[in-house]
Motif scaffolding. Structure first.
Motif, PDB file in Angstrom:
ATOM      1  N   ALA A  52      28.332  65.181  21.938  1.00 21.36           N
ATOM      2  CA  ALA A  52      27.868  65.118  20.312  1.00 21.36           C
ATOM      3  C   ALA A  52      28.723  63.636  20.158  1.00 21.36           C
ATOM      4  CB  ALA A  52      28.389  66.121  19.644  1.00 21.36           C
ATOM      5  N   VAL A  53      27.936  62.662  19.513  1.00 21.58           N
ATOM      6  CA  VAL A  53      28.768  61.392  19.341  1.00 21.58           C
ATOM      7  C   VAL A  53      28.684  61.424  17.692  1.00 21.58           C
ATOM      8  CG1 VAL A  53      28.461  58.778  19.712  1.00 21.58           C
ATOM      9  CG2 VAL A  53      27.798  60.525  21.423  1.00 21.58           C
TER      10      VAL A  53
ATOM     11  N   LEU B 150      30.491  51.427  21.595  1.00 23.24           N
ATOM     12  CA  LEU B 150      29.391  52.625  22.172  1.00 23.24           C
ATOM     13  C   LEU B 150      29.139  52.440  23.424  1.00 23.24           C
ATOM     14  CD1 LEU B 150      27.313  54.836  21.629  1.00 23.24           C
ATOM     15  CD2 LEU B 150      25.722  53.037  20.990  1.00 23.24           C
ATOM     16  N   ASP B 151      29.160  50.981  23.964  1.00 22.19           N
ATOM     17  CA  ASP B 151      28.975  50.764  25.481  1.00 22.19           C
ATOM     18  C   ASP B 151      30.078  51.335  26.330  1.00 22.19           C
ATOM     19  OD1 ASP B 151      26.564  49.401  25.071  1.00 22.19           O
ATOM     20  OD2 ASP B 151      27.675  47.393  25.205  1.00 22.19           O
ATOM     21  N   VAL B 152      31.380  51.279  25.677  1.00 19.47           N
ATOM     22  CA  VAL B 152      32.638  52.134  26.308  1.00 19.47           C
ATOM     23  C   VAL B 152      32.452  53.387  26.541  1.00 19.47           C
ATOM     24  CG1 VAL B 152      34.985  52.012  26.279  1.00 19.47           C
ATOM     25  CG2 VAL B 152      33.997  49.876  25.778  1.00 19.47           C
ATOM     26  N   LEU B 153      32.007  54.026  25.228  1.00 18.14           N
ATOM     27  CA  LEU B 153      32.023  55.544  25.264  1.00 18.14           C
ATOM     28  C   LEU B 153      30.880  56.068  26.018  1.00 18.14           C
ATOM     29  CD1 LEU B 153      32.966  57.913  23.749  1.00 18.14           C
ATOM     30  CD2 LEU B 153      31.114  57.647  22.047  1.00 18.14           C
ATOM     31  N   HIS B 154      29.692  55.377  26.100  1.00 18.52           N
ATOM     32  CA  HIS B 154      28.705  55.622  27.103  1.00 18.52           C
ATOM     33  C   HIS B 154      29.006  55.610  28.544  1.00 18.52           C
ATOM     34  CE1 HIS B 154      24.975  54.792  24.213  1.00 18.52           C
ATOM     35  NE2 HIS B 154      25.300  56.065  24.228  1.00 18.52           N
ATOM     36  N   GLY B 155      29.956  54.627  28.685  1.00 17.32           N
ATOM     37  CA  GLY B 155      30.553  54.665  30.337  1.00 17.32           C
ATOM     38  C   GLY B 155      31.427  56.021  30.565  1.00 17.32           C
TER      39      GLY B 155
ATOM     40  N   GLY C 132      16.778  52.626  24.226  1.00 18.37           N
ATOM     41  CA  GLY C 132      16.497  52.381  25.671  1.00 18.37           C
ATOM     42  C   GLY C 132      16.811  53.662  26.143  1.00 18.37           C
ATOM     43  N   PRO C 133      16.919  53.455  27.594  1.00 21.09           N
ATOM     44  CA  PRO C 133      17.219  54.969  28.317  1.00 21.09           C
ATOM     45  C   PRO C 133      18.593  55.348  28.092  1.00 21.09           C
ATOM     46  CG  PRO C 133      17.230  52.939  29.896  1.00 21.09           C
ATOM     47  CD  PRO C 133      16.745  52.373  28.356  1.00 21.09           C
ATOM     48  N   PRO C 134      18.935  56.513  28.219  1.00 25.96           N
ATOM     49  CA  PRO C 134      20.123  57.091  27.872  1.00 25.96           C
ATOM     50  C   PRO C 134      21.164  56.831  29.156  1.00 25.96           C
ATOM     51  CG  PRO C 134      18.937  58.963  28.777  1.00 25.96           C
ATOM     52  CD  PRO C 134      18.188  57.685  28.580  1.00 25.96           C
ATOM     53  N   PRO C 135      22.585  56.624  28.875  1.00 29.35           N
ATOM     54  CA  PRO C 135      23.617  56.099  29.925  1.00 29.35           C
ATOM     55  C   PRO C 135      23.564  57.125  31.084  1.00 29.35           C
ATOM     56  CG  PRO C 135      24.783  57.211  27.987  1.00 29.35           C
ATOM     57  CD  PRO C 135      23.274  57.147  27.570  1.00 29.35           C
ATOM     58  N   PHE C 136      22.908  58.168  31.168  1.00 27.02           N
ATOM     59  CA  PHE C 136      22.837  59.308  32.308  1.00 27.02           C
ATOM     60  C   PHE C 136      21.594  59.748  32.196  1.00 27.02           C
ATOM     61  CE2 PHE C 136      25.774  60.874  29.319  1.00 27.02           C
ATOM     62  CZ  PHE C 136      25.530  62.316  29.203  1.00 27.02           C
ATOM     63  N   ALA C 137      21.304  60.599  32.998  1.00 30.17           N
ATOM     64  CA  ALA C 137      19.994  61.664  32.925  1.00 30.17           C
ATOM     65  C   ALA C 137      20.425  62.703  32.099  1.00 30.17           C
ATOM     66  CB  ALA C 137      19.783  62.065  34.292  1.00 30.17           C
ATOM     67  N   ALA C 138      19.797  62.611  30.740  1.00 27.41           N
ATOM     68  CA  ALA C 138      20.180  63.385  29.782  1.00 27.41           C
ATOM     69  C   ALA C 138      18.809  63.563  28.734  1.00 27.41           C
ATOM     70  CB  ALA C 138      21.224  63.028  29.003  1.00 27.41           C
ATOM     71  N   GLU C 139      18.614  64.714  28.073  1.00 32.30           N
ATOM     72  CA  GLU C 139      17.821  64.559  26.779  1.00 32.30           C
ATOM     73  C   GLU C 139      18.626  63.967  25.607  1.00 32.30           C
ATOM     74  OE1 GLU C 139      16.407  68.737  26.033  1.00 32.30           O
ATOM     75  OE2 GLU C 139      16.854  68.913  28.034  1.00 32.30           O
ATOM     76  N   THR C 140      17.895  63.204  24.700  1.00 36.91           N
ATOM     77  CA  THR C 140      18.471  62.732  23.488  1.00 36.91           C
ATOM     78  C   THR C 140      18.033  63.269  22.352  1.00 36.91           C
ATOM     79  OG1 THR C 140      17.123  60.849  23.565  1.00 36.91           O
ATOM     80  CG2 THR C 140      19.405  60.537  24.786  1.00 36.91           C
ATOM     81  N   VAL C 141      18.747  63.529  21.304  1.00 32.78           N
ATOM     82  CA  VAL C 141      18.466  63.957  20.108  1.00 32.78           C
ATOM     83  C   VAL C 141      19.285  63.039  19.031  1.00 32.78           C
ATOM     84  CG1 VAL C 141      18.618  65.820  18.352  1.00 32.78           C
ATOM     85  CG2 VAL C 141      18.589  66.352  20.612  1.00 32.78           C
ATOM     86  N   HIS C 142      18.614  62.419  18.169  1.00 32.98           N
ATOM     87  CA  HIS C 142      19.092  61.499  17.163  1.00 32.98           C
ATOM     88  C   HIS C 142      19.078  61.915  15.637  1.00 32.98           C
ATOM     89  CE1 HIS C 142      17.603  58.878  20.622  1.00 32.98           C
ATOM     90  NE2 HIS C 142      18.958  58.381  20.621  1.00 32.98           N
ATOM     91  N   LEU C 143      19.929  62.336  15.184  1.00 33.61           N
ATOM     92  CA  LEU C 143      20.054  62.518  13.901  1.00 33.61           C
ATOM     93  C   LEU C 143      19.970  61.569  12.810  1.00 33.61           C
ATOM     94  CD1 LEU C 143      22.096  65.901  14.158  1.00 33.61           C
ATOM     95  CD2 LEU C 143      19.858  65.767  14.511  1.00 33.61           C
ATOM     96  N   ALA C 144      19.522  61.917  11.615  1.00 34.47           N
ATOM     97  CA  ALA C 144      19.521  61.003  10.554  1.00 34.47           C
ATOM     98  C   ALA C 144      21.113  61.117   9.794  1.00 34.47           C
ATOM     99  CB  ALA C 144      18.531  61.119   9.541  1.00 34.47           C
TER     100      ALA C 144
ATOM    101  N   LEU D 106      35.470  72.901  25.266  1.00 30.28           N
ATOM    102  CA  LEU D 106      35.244  71.371  24.603  1.00 30.28           C
ATOM    103  C   LEU D 106      36.302  70.474  25.150  1.00 30.28           C
ATOM    104  CD1 LEU D 106      35.115  70.918  20.674  1.00 30.28           C
ATOM    105  CD2 LEU D 106      36.998  69.595  22.039  1.00 30.28           C
ATOM    106  N   ARG D 107      35.700  69.246  25.231  1.00 28.25           N
ATOM    107  CA  ARG D 107      36.553  68.068  25.688  1.00 28.25           C
ATOM    108  C   ARG D 107      36.183  67.070  24.973  1.00 28.25           C
ATOM    109  NH1 ARG D 107      35.851  64.370  31.318  1.00 28.25           N
ATOM    110  NH2 ARG D 107      37.816  63.386  31.233  1.00 28.25           N
ATOM    111  N   LEU D 108      37.355  66.047  24.543  1.00 32.06           N
ATOM    112  CA  LEU D 108      36.976  64.798  23.620  1.00 32.06           C
ATOM    113  C   LEU D 108      37.132  63.424  24.629  1.00 32.06           C
ATOM    114  CD1 LEU D 108      39.034  65.792  20.506  1.00 32.06           C
ATOM    115  CD2 LEU D 108      36.710  66.129  20.748  1.00 32.06           C
ATOM    116  N   LEU D 109      35.947  62.660  24.219  1.00 34.01           N
ATOM    117  CA  LEU D 109      35.986  61.676  24.883  1.00 34.01           C
ATOM    118  C   LEU D 109      36.143  60.279  23.686  1.00 34.01           C
ATOM    119  CD1 LEU D 109      33.218  61.856  27.499  1.00 34.01           C
ATOM    120  CD2 LEU D 109      35.598  62.185  27.786  1.00 34.01           C
ATOM    121  N   GLN D 110      36.989  59.462  24.024  1.00 31.86           N
ATOM    122  CA  GLN D 110      37.298  58.616  22.840  1.00 31.86           C
ATOM    123  C   GLN D 110      37.203  56.982  23.237  1.00 31.86           C
ATOM    124  OE1 GLN D 110      40.561  60.261  21.038  1.00 31.86           O
ATOM    125  NE2 GLN D 110      39.167  60.742  19.096  1.00 31.86           N
TER     126      GLN D 110
END
Length: 228
Positions: free
Chosen positions: A9-10, A20-25, A63-75, A223-227
């Protein structure tokens, strides 16, 4: 979370495409080591405004997700402000409100002069970007978690929440200690740190204000946090 499911969850991005590029990595590194078969990325909204590259953020999410995953984009509420100004160019109040909330930076990322007449704003934005913005969901649920940009109204069943509350609410949600029927994972209200409470997880850590961009990784009962 159900067995075999891992959620990423982003929080609020607000035009911070490089962050965002860094976080995707970081997310891709985590996903490469994760045993769960099903992986889903949930973006919590507020992709545009204030930051330098709203267009770049949307292009990445289209575009394609940063790894093989489903994506949900919320408003988020900022997408709602943007569409209100673009879909009714005669509504100068909606245009001014969007500009007051960072819309000028978003327009500039599409090469639009924020001082240009409001009826010209939408011309420079690719139709695919506008269609994507109009198709954003308001909430989604996985296991014991519900995801929404702003939160939920306490005392209202999750299935009957007002769509406007899901993108705008602060109080009485933020101070509520009620059981909402699921842990609410949300953004919208920025803070220096992630908010971890029994009934909600707040992930807007103010990336556009110089803070971190946060992703919460949820699996099983953990739960784990990535930042970035």
């Amino acid at each position: 979370m159900p067995e075999g499911l891992r959620i990423y969850a982003v929080g609020d991005i607000h035009g911070c495409a490089a962050r965002l590029d860094v976080l995707h990595g970081l997310m891709a590194e985590d996903a490469a080591k994760a045993p769960e078969r099903r992986k889903v990325i949930v973006y919590l909204g507020d992709y545009v405004d204030r930051g330098p590259d709203s267009r770049g953020v949307i292009e990445r999410l289209l575009g394609p997700p940063p790894f093989a995953a489903e994506t949900v984009h919320l408003a988020g509420n900022h997408e709602a402000l943007m569409l209100a100004a673009l879909d009714d160019p005669g509504d100068l109040r909606a245009g001014a409100l969007w500009q007051m909330n960072g819309g000028g930076a978003a327009l500039a990322s599409w090469g639009v002069d924020p001082e240009a007449p409001q009826e010209r704003w939408a011309e420079a934005i690719p139709p695919a970007h506008l269609a994507w913005l109009r198709g954003l969901a308001r909430s989604v649920r996985f296991g014991g978690y519900v995801f929404a940009h702003a939160g939920v109204r306490p005392g209202v069943p999750l299935a009957r929440q007002d769509p406007e509350d899901l993108i705008w609410i602060r109080e009485p949600f933020l101070s509520s200690t009620a059981d909402h029927g699921a842990v609410v994972v949300h953004g919208h209200t920025p803070g220096r740190e992630v908010v971890l409470r029994r009934n909600r997880i707040g992930l807007d850590t103010g990336a556009v204000f110089g803070g971190k961009l946060t992703c919460a990784v949820l699996w099983a009962g953990r739960l784990r946090l990535l930042q970035a």
